[in-house]
Motif scaffolding. Structure first.
Motif, PDB file in Angstrom:
ATOM      1  N   VAL A 288      -5.609  12.572   6.955  1.00 53.12           N
ATOM      2  CA  VAL A 288      -4.581  12.071   6.051  1.00 53.12           C
ATOM      3  C   VAL A 288      -5.248  11.463   4.824  1.00 53.12           C
ATOM      4  N   ASN A 289      -4.531  11.458   3.724  1.00 58.61           N
ATOM      5  CA  ASN A 289      -5.066  10.981   2.459  1.00 58.61           C
ATOM      6  C   ASN A 289      -5.067   9.450   2.424  1.00 58.61           C
ATOM      7  N   TYR A 290      -6.267   8.900   2.431  1.00 57.60           N
ATOM      8  CA  TYR A 290      -6.462   7.446   2.428  1.00 57.60           C
ATOM      9  C   TYR A 290      -5.737   6.801   1.250  1.00 57.60           C
ATOM     10  N   ASP A 291      -5.972   7.326   0.054  1.00 55.86           N
ATOM     11  CA  ASP A 291      -5.404   6.734  -1.156  1.00 55.86           C
ATOM     12  C   ASP A 291      -3.886   6.898  -1.215  1.00 55.86           C
ATOM     13  N   ALA A 292      -3.381   8.009  -0.703  1.00 52.53           N
ATOM     14  CA  ALA A 292      -1.937   8.235  -0.723  1.00 52.53           C
ATOM     15  C   ALA A 292      -1.229   7.200   0.151  1.00 52.53           C
ATOM     16  N   TYR A 293      -1.798   6.940   1.332  1.00 53.44           N
ATOM     17  CA  TYR A 293      -1.183   5.931   2.210  1.00 53.44           C
ATOM     18  C   TYR A 293      -1.283   4.538   1.594  1.00 53.44           C
ATOM     19  N   ALA A 294      -2.466   4.200   1.052  1.00 49.15           N
ATOM     20  CA  ALA A 294      -2.661   2.875   0.457  1.00 49.15           C
ATOM     21  C   ALA A 294      -1.670   2.645  -0.686  1.00 49.15           C
ATOM     22  N   LYS A 295      -1.465   3.660  -1.509  1.00 45.20           N
ATOM     23  CA  LYS A 295      -0.517   3.560  -2.628  1.00 45.20           C
ATOM     24  C   LYS A 295       0.904   3.381  -2.107  1.00 45.20           C
ATOM     25  N   TYR A 296       1.281   4.171  -1.100  1.00 44.05           N
ATOM     26  CA  TYR A 296       2.619   4.090  -0.516  1.00 44.05           C
ATOM     27  C   TYR A 296       2.844   2.707   0.092  1.00 44.05           C
ATOM     28  N   PHE A 297       1.830   2.192   0.774  1.00 44.24           N
ATOM     29  CA  PHE A 297       1.939   0.880   1.414  1.00 44.24           C
ATOM     30  C   PHE A 297       2.098  -0.226   0.363  1.00 44.24           C
ATOM     31  N   ARG A 298       1.252  -0.203  -0.673  1.00 48.39           N
ATOM     32  CA  ARG A 298       1.334  -1.226  -1.720  1.00 48.39           C
ATOM     33  C   ARG A 298       2.703  -1.228  -2.385  1.00 48.39           C
ATOM     34  N   GLU A 299       3.187  -0.035  -2.716  1.00 44.31           N
ATOM     35  CA  GLU A 299       4.479   0.068  -3.404  1.00 44.31           C
ATOM     36  C   GLU A 299       5.623  -0.414  -2.521  1.00 44.31           C
ATOM     37  N   ASN A 300       5.556  -0.127  -1.221  1.00 42.55           N
ATOM     38  CA  ASN A 300       6.622  -0.545  -0.315  1.00 42.55           C
ATOM     39  C   ASN A 300       6.611  -2.047  -0.070  1.00 42.55           C
ATOM     40  N   THR A 301       5.438  -2.645   0.047  1.00 43.29           N
ATOM     41  CA  THR A 301       5.395  -4.101   0.235  1.00 43.29           C
ATOM     42  C   THR A 301       5.922  -4.812  -1.012  1.00 43.29           C
ATOM     43  N   GLU A 302       5.598  -4.265  -2.179  1.00 37.29           N
ATOM     44  CA  GLU A 302       6.073  -4.883  -3.419  1.00 37.29           C
ATOM     45  C   GLU A 302       7.591  -4.749  -3.544  1.00 37.29           C
ATOM     46  N   HIS A 303       8.105  -3.569  -3.202  1.00 41.78           N
ATOM     47  CA  HIS A 303       9.538  -3.306  -3.333  1.00 41.78           C
ATOM     48  C   HIS A 303      10.360  -4.006  -2.256  1.00 41.78           C
ATOM     49  N   LEU A 304       9.873  -3.977  -1.024  1.00 44.89           N
ATOM     50  CA  LEU A 304      10.653  -4.495   0.103  1.00 44.89           C
ATOM     51  C   LEU A 304      10.395  -5.962   0.406  1.00 44.89           C
ATOM     52  N   LEU A 305       9.183  -6.441   0.097  1.00 44.60           N
ATOM     53  CA  LEU A 305       8.815  -7.815   0.448  1.00 44.60           C
ATOM     54  C   LEU A 305       8.620  -8.724  -0.758  1.00 44.60           C
ATOM     55  N   GLY A 306       8.518  -8.121  -1.926  1.00 42.95           N
ATOM     56  CA  GLY A 306       8.325  -8.922  -3.119  1.00 42.95           C
ATOM     57  C   GLY A 306       6.896  -9.376  -3.340  1.00 42.95           C
ATOM     58  N   ARG A 307       5.965  -8.843  -2.598  1.00 42.28           N
ATOM     59  CA  ARG A 307       4.549  -9.150  -2.816  1.00 42.28           C
ATOM     60  C   ARG A 307       3.716  -7.910  -2.498  1.00 42.28           C
ATOM     61  N   ARG A 308       2.691  -7.687  -3.289  1.00 41.73           N
ATOM     62  CA  ARG A 308       1.889  -6.467  -3.217  1.00 41.73           C
ATOM     63  C   ARG A 308       0.703  -6.690  -2.268  1.00 41.73           C
ATOM     64  N   LEU A 309       0.703  -5.983  -1.145  1.00 39.26           N
ATOM     65  CA  LEU A 309      -0.357  -6.113  -0.151  1.00 39.26           C
ATOM     66  C   LEU A 309      -1.105  -4.791   0.005  1.00 39.26           C
ATOM     67  N   THR A 310      -2.288  -4.870   0.583  1.00 40.59           N
ATOM     68  CA  THR A 310      -3.072  -3.669   0.873  1.00 40.59           C
ATOM     69  C   THR A 310      -3.021  -3.399   2.371  1.00 40.59           C
ATOM     70  N   PRO A 311      -3.355  -2.180   2.808  1.00 39.85           N
ATOM     71  CA  PRO A 311      -3.343  -1.879   4.236  1.00 39.85           C
ATOM     72  C   PRO A 311      -4.225  -2.807   5.065  1.00 39.85           C
ATOM     73  N   HIS A 312      -5.263  -3.396   4.452  1.00 37.84           N
ATOM     74  CA  HIS A 312      -6.143  -4.287   5.208  1.00 37.84           C
ATOM     75  C   HIS A 312      -5.400  -5.525   5.703  1.00 37.84           C
ATOM     76  N   SER A 313      -4.287  -5.857   5.043  1.00 38.24           N
ATOM     77  CA  SER A 313      -3.497  -7.009   5.488  1.00 38.24           C
ATOM     78  C   SER A 313      -2.926  -6.782   6.879  1.00 38.24           C
ATOM     79  N   LEU A 314      -2.866  -5.521   7.314  1.00 41.18           N
ATOM     80  CA  LEU A 314      -2.345  -5.230   8.651  1.00 41.18           C
ATOM     81  C   LEU A 314      -3.306  -5.706   9.734  1.00 41.18           C
TER      82      LEU A 314
END
Length: 372
Positions: A288-314
């Motif tokens: 799977v594309n590392y960067d594609a997932y990281a981008k999707y994750f960042r955008e979703n945390t910003e949109h859904l949670l109001g703060r921009r996180l990286t996958p490492h936060s998991l």
């Protein structure tokens, strides 16, 4: 000095000089309105002299002519000899930013504290501190390697006052309600399952991408972590450290997610007609594309949670969840694949301290004896 009359009627005066940072010949100019007096040329000369003094003050006498770009390339070459390939490539990516900011043709030995501080700062204090740390490491290596003769000025460049990295990282995890909102809002099923897996396993994203289907044994309830996918070289490599090579127990919630992932992958293989040995793959059976997932994750945390996180936060989220469940820090550290981690300890202490404060608040107004 020479001059040229402009269409506006003003006079432009020119003077050549050698740039102290690049060693290249450049031209300084000053434009003045003529007064018709003989002193015009002297005034222009004084202005140019003052301007050139400021320019020359930014550089030191020539010691070594190596450019900053060439110095960075030699640093990366050194890293390739001493470190893992992915670590050296990570260095290459980071110094490319320094080259862009400092200037590829800047003479490394001519740099000074004011110049470096000015060029590394682009408006964000935390980013400046990260760049400064990398710059200082680079230049101290250059001094040891004999490419520059003096780096005493490095001590005069101070970091900006910001909360410590460990304090900031300790707060970068998802609360229970945030986990629910994030997973509910994720529209791509593969990434939703992958996120659940990372939360419940604590694996690094590269370790999860590298898993073969056989590495996830549902019968013995074990995940065998022996390799990682390196973002820098885009291929499989050894784990980050020896301690990172480990066996992760599959608890009940993780078991359910693993089953759903295996089912999802089987269905996708039938739908898109491909075969793969990977635990999680793309629609072609590849990693799977590392960067594609990281981008999707960042955008979703910003949109859904109001703060921009990286996958490492998991991974921090995994630590927080286990801390809340009362799992000892030593057990969590072994599960995450390191014997000692300051950030993991900080996350653990942050959560447990918050739990103690919450307990105290609950007990504060409790009445156990109804005595008048």
């Amino acid at each position: 000095m020479w001059s040229q009359k402009l269409k506006s009627g003003s006079i432009c005066y020119f003077e050549r000089y050698k740039d102290p940072l690049t060693g290249k010949t450049k031209t300084a100019t000053v434009t003045l309105k003529p007064t018709g007096r003989k002193s015009d040329a002297r005034v222009a000369e004084d202005v140019l002299r003052e301007k050139l003094q400021k320019i020359m003050a930014s550089g030191d006498p020539v010691i070594n002519s190596i450019t900053f770009k060439d110095l960075c390339e030699k640093y990366v070459e050194y890293q390739h000899k001493e470190l893992k390939l992915q670590s050296a490539e990570a260095t290459r990516r980071r110094v490319s930013t320094l080259i862009r900011l400092i200037g590829h043709d800047t003479i490394a030995s001519h740099l000074s504290a004011p110049v470096v501080a000015d060029r590394l700062y682009t408006g964000d204090d935390i980013t400046f501190n990260e760049r400064l740390t990398r710059y200082k490491a680079l230049m101290r290596w250059a001094y040891r390697a004999g490419y520059v003769d003096d780096v005493a000025y490095l001590d005069r460049i101070q970091k900006k006052r910001v909360p410590s990295t460990r304090v900031r990282d300790a707060e970068k995890y998802l609360e229970h309600n945030e986990i629910d909102r994030l997973l509910s809002g994720m529209k791509i099923e593969r990434w939703k399952l992958f996120t659940e897996f990372l939360i419940l396993s604590g694996l690094r994203i590269g370790e999860a991408i590298a898993l073969n289907d056989s590495d996830v044994n549902l019968n013995t309830r074990e995940i065998s972590v022996t390799k990682t996918f390196s973002r820098e070289i885009r291929q499989i490599s050894t784990t980050k450290t020896e301690m990172s090579e480990r066996t992760v127990f599959i608890q009940d919630e993780l078991l359910d997610v693993c089953r759903r992932i295996k089912k999802f992958e089987r269905e996708r293989q039938l739908m898109y007609v491909y075969r793969t040995d990977l635990f999680v793959s793309d629609d072609y059976g590849k990693y799977v594309n590392y960067d594609a997932y990281a981008k999707y994750f960042r955008e979703n945390t910003e949109h859904l949670l109001g703060r921009r996180l990286t996958p490492h936060s998991l991974r921090h989220t995994h630590t927080a969840l286990l801390a809340e469940a009362g799992v000892p820090l030593e057990t969590i550290s072994r599960r995450l694949g390191h014997a000692n981690s300051g950030v993991t300890r900080d996350v653990y202490m942050h959560v447990t301290n918050r739990m103690r404060n919450s307990d105290a608040e609950k007990l504060k107004s409790v009445k156990m004896l109804d005595i008048c």
